[in-house]
Design a protein around this motif. Sequence first.
Motif, PDB file in Angstrom:
ATOM      1  N   GLN A  44       1.101  -1.239  -0.275  1.00 16.47           N
ATOM      2  CA  GLN A  44       0.217   0.531  -0.079  1.00 16.47           C
ATOM      3  C   GLN A  44       1.029   1.566   0.116  1.00 16.47           C
TER       4      GLN A  44
ATOM      5  N   ASP B 229       2.821   2.442   2.410  1.00 16.12           N
ATOM      6  CA  ASP B 229       1.654   2.629   3.553  1.00 16.12           C
ATOM      7  C   ASP B 229       3.240   3.002   4.050  1.00 16.12           C
TER       8      ASP B 229
ATOM      9  N   THR C 193      -4.809  -4.436   9.220  1.00 14.76           N
ATOM     10  CA  THR C 193      -5.052  -4.140   7.417  1.00 14.76           C
ATOM     11  C   THR C 193      -5.314  -5.905   6.638  1.00 14.76           C
TER      12      THR C 193
ATOM     13  N   VAL D   7      -7.891  -4.645   1.467  1.00 13.97           N
ATOM     14  CA  VAL D   7      -7.776  -3.147   1.843  1.00 13.97           C
ATOM     15  C   VAL D   7      -6.350  -2.798   0.674  1.00 13.97           C
ATOM     16  N   THR D   8      -6.192  -3.727   0.197  1.00 12.39           N
ATOM     17  CA  THR D   8      -4.635  -3.160  -0.704  1.00 12.39           C
ATOM     18  C   THR D   8      -4.980  -3.006  -1.971  1.00 12.39           C
TER      19      THR D   8
ATOM     20  N   LYS E 298      -7.347   0.250  -2.418  1.00 10.90           N
ATOM     21  CA  LYS E 298      -6.273   1.065  -2.688  1.00 10.90           C
ATOM     22  C   LYS E 298      -5.495   1.223  -3.972  1.00 10.90           C
ATOM     23  N   TRP E 299      -4.922   0.309  -4.766  1.00 15.11           N
ATOM     24  CA  TRP E 299      -5.146  -0.064  -6.026  1.00 15.11           C
ATOM     25  C   TRP E 299      -6.006   0.078  -7.194  1.00 15.11           C
TER      26      TRP E 299
ATOM     27  N   ILE F 270     -11.155   0.840   4.232  1.00 11.48           N
ATOM     28  CA  ILE F 270     -10.345   1.289   3.243  1.00 11.48           C
ATOM     29  C   ILE F 270      -9.962   2.285   3.440  1.00 11.48           C
ATOM     30  N   ARG F 271     -10.623   3.912   4.075  1.00  9.82           N
ATOM     31  CA  ARG F 271     -10.075   5.257   4.448  1.00  9.82           C
ATOM     32  C   ARG F 271      -9.570   5.186   5.615  1.00  9.82           C
ATOM     33  N   SER F 272      -8.744   4.017   6.331  1.00  6.89           N
ATOM     34  CA  SER F 272      -7.887   4.150   7.181  1.00  6.89           C
ATOM     35  C   SER F 272      -8.365   4.849   8.068  1.00  6.89           C
TER      36      SER F 272
END
Lengths: 337, 209
Positions: free
Chosen positions: A109, A111, A147, A151-152, A155-156, A243-245
């Motif tokens: 991600q 991050d 996560t 979720v990864t 984010k992609w 997903i929006r953390s």
Amino acid sequence: MRASSTARKATISAEIGLNVGLVLALFLWLPGCATPPTDPDARAAFEEANDPLEPTNRAIFDVNVALDDHIVKPVAEAYRVVPEDLRKGMHNMIVTVHAPVLFGNYLMQADPDSTADTVLRFLINITAGVGGFFDVASMVGVPTHDTDFGVTLAKWGVGEGFYLMLPGFGPSNPRDAIGLGVDSLMDPIGYFATLLESFGRLVYEGIDKREPLIEPLDEIRRTSVDYYATLRSLYRQRREDQIRSGKGGANFPAPSISGPGDMPSTAPEAARPVEPPTSSANIASVAGQSQAGAELPGAADSAAGLGGNETVPAGPSEQSALANEARDPTGRPDVER
Amino acid sequence: MIDRRLFLASAASAALGLLVAPRAGRAEDIPAAASEFVSQLADRVIRILKDKSLSRDDRVKALAAIFLDGFDVRAIGLFVLGVYGHRVSDSERDTYLDVFKEYVVQTYAVRFNSYAGESFLVSKTAPDGEAGAWVTSGIGKPGEEPTEVQWRVRKEQAGYKIIDVVVEGVSLLVTQRSEFASVLQRNNGNVASLTELMRGKIVELRQKS
């Protein structure tokens, strides 16, 4: 040794493959797809639900609920016999050994902060936390993260697809179901553990996840007029938040004003489509900034205290102090209310 | 001497403050006022929950009153009908709204009864459109990580009203609308059948609580 564990892993993969095959077979065999309704309102509701497999999903859901009622929930309830500290410790261990999966996902991600936290947490807890039993990392202020590959993928830019009720696992979608499989392949422990050990861990994780949900799920089921639809919505919203953390900024729709003497200022809110593509919260904060910019610095603060003072009888100094505290996003007011 | 001068100075500034106050008050800061509104609502709820002299029925009644006062239940009720809202007849809608009110009281207001000494504090507030605000609060027991709850507040003719509650990213409004949409879709958009379903649920909830 390594060869045999690889073989075992291959067996597990084969098992997963078999399960996926079974699930697909179920989809073909069970009631199948719902036909999109022709009525425009029903069609809008159908599209919003994004659940083309609903008849099948509901059938699987009924089986899941029955399994939960008769096996999973009673076991989770019985698990409460174990003292809370011990349960917490075992939960911490599960979380600690899950670190490699988090690490891999945070790397993918891109991050760096969460990746660093994950490494730090693992190192602290595996040593000072006695093999992960005590969450020393949280005590010294390294925040927890969670996560997964779903979720990864999100984010992609991979969409959720459609709603999918997995047998045993519960609410999901194609993206998150793939994520579940990839996460299990990313987990190094899976390559060392025997099939029985892996199964035991899966069962334990299930109980560990179910136990804190005993009361909330009972409550939701008790109060809802459509348990399935409620859980579908809850699952989606929780995933979106992950997903929006958890940073907020969701585009929640707002109701239109009711009653006589409606205020015209919120008319755009009411006119907005059901799921606006842009974040209303973001628009709101931008609007707020430009508004604040038109005022003198400090004027807003005094207005805050005094504005409240007009409607509610309370000490003015206390009022503005409260308002200022409330407006400060960094420092949480230390007042117990 | 110094004390008296200090006293005079502070008295003068206080008087000045009072004079300036009403004028500054007109340019109302909606986020701050909304946050104050939510805090006071929470204070009222906690006061009732802590009052040991109240009977169970009285407590539920008092909580329901605060709930109906603080939330725009009518706007919420109409909103959660979603796409089916526009095809409902006036009388059907009024019956639905009455039953919906009782249903949310039974599902949400009664939920406060599981209170176990949690504290409530507002951590921040941000504007939401021109006449609204998001008020973020933490609810939790001492020593525990507080649960983040966001209140969507709007300034209306009748004062400040809550129109949505978001708990850890989950909007109660969105959830309720999805659920009702599903029920309505399966009943050919017939709002009366949803009303009937809620009636049954209310009876069930009253018996169990």
